[in-house]
Design a protein around this motif. Structure first.
Motif, mmCIF file in Angstrom:
data_model
loop_
_atom_site.group_PDB
_atom_site.id
_atom_site.type_symbol
_atom_site.label_atom_id
_atom_site.label_comp_id
_atom_site.label_asym_id
_atom_site.label_seq_id
_atom_site.Cartn_x
_atom_site.Cartn_y
_atom_site.Cartn_z
ATOM 1 N N ILE A 106 4.869 -0.105 -15.501
ATOM 2 C CA ILE A 106 5.868 -1.002 -14.925
ATOM 3 C C ILE A 106 5.302 -1.719 -13.707
ATOM 4 O O ILE A 106 4.267 -1.337 -13.170
ATOM 5 C CB ILE A 106 7.140 -0.225 -14.500
ATOM 6 N N MET A 107 6.013 -2.748 -13.262
ATOM 7 C CA MET A 107 5.702 -3.407 -12.009
ATOM 8 C C MET A 107 6.596 -2.797 -10.942
ATOM 9 O O MET A 107 7.802 -2.718 -11.111
ATOM 10 C CB MET A 107 5.965 -4.914 -12.092
ATOM 11 N N SER A 108 5.996 -2.361 -9.864
ATOM 12 C CA SER A 108 6.742 -1.731 -8.790
ATOM 13 C C SER A 108 7.672 -2.719 -8.108
ATOM 14 O O SER A 108 7.310 -3.875 -7.875
ATOM 15 C CB SER A 108 5.767 -1.162 -7.744
ATOM 16 N N ALA A 109 8.857 -2.258 -7.779
ATOM 17 C CA ALA A 109 9.776 -3.022 -6.935
ATOM 18 C C ALA A 109 9.773 -2.427 -5.533
ATOM 19 O O ALA A 109 10.515 -2.872 -4.668
ATOM 20 C CB ALA A 109 11.178 -3.007 -7.530
ATOM 21 N N ILE A 110 8.917 -1.414 -5.298
ATOM 22 C CA ILE A 110 8.770 -0.811 -3.981
ATOM 23 C C ILE A 110 7.510 -1.374 -3.319
ATOM 24 O O ILE A 110 7.565 -1.903 -2.219
ATOM 25 C CB ILE A 110 8.715 0.734 -4.077
ATOM 26 N N ASP A 111 6.360 -1.268 -4.005
ATOM 27 C CA ASP A 111 5.123 -1.881 -3.524
ATOM 28 C C ASP A 111 5.119 -3.303 -4.080
ATOM 29 O O ASP A 111 4.507 -3.598 -5.104
ATOM 30 C CB ASP A 111 3.920 -1.087 -4.013
#
Length: 147
Positions: free
Chosen positions: A112-117
């Motif tokens: 997945i693509m991080s929504a945190i970093d």
């Protein structure tokens, strides 16, 4: 007549059988990988010449070409926001989300693509036909772990 769901299944099977990337398929039909993927996933229609070229590239039937040419029904099951700008962003994800997912998996693997970093940049691009909104979403890729 073939529906979009069956069409997509046949395209994905042929793509895998031939070992082709979305980039290679798009190049074969003279279109972008993003648009080509979206159309193959049933979220856009293809002009007849592009549908025929795609079916030739993947050795698919005329039924698939006819389904590619049909206008899609762009629906999804989530509640829709009512703010016009937020709705349009939601629409982009609804229409192109599976395309983005497919291309990220092809380029990076399962994850997945991080929504945190994550960073986001919004720019205004002046254009004589009407100013453009440029949104850059930049998130760290996070592979799924096996154990």
């Amino acid at each position: 007549m073939m529906d979009k769901t069956t069409m997509t299944k046949e395209i994905l099977i042929a793509k895998e059988d031939k070992g082709l990337s979305w980039e290679a398929i798009a190049q074969a039909i003279g279109m972008s990988p993003e648009w080509t993927t979206s159309a193959c996933l049933g979220m856009n229609s293809m002009p007849a010449d592009k549908a025929a070229a795609l079916c030739k590239c993947l050795d698919l039937s005329g039924d698939v070409a006819a389904a590619l040419e049909k206008f899609p029904l762009k629906t999804w099951e989530q509640a829709v926001p009512t703010d016009p700008l937020v709705y349009r962003i939601y629409e982009i994800v609804g229409v192109y989300g599976t395309t983005i997912k497919e291309l990220i998996h092809e380029k990076f693997g399962d994850g997945i693509m991080s929504a945190i970093d994550f960073t986001m940049d919004i720019q205004k691009k002046e254009d004589p036909k009407g100013d453009r909104v440029v949104i850059t979403l930049d998130g760290k890729f996070l592979p799924y772990k096996s154990w």
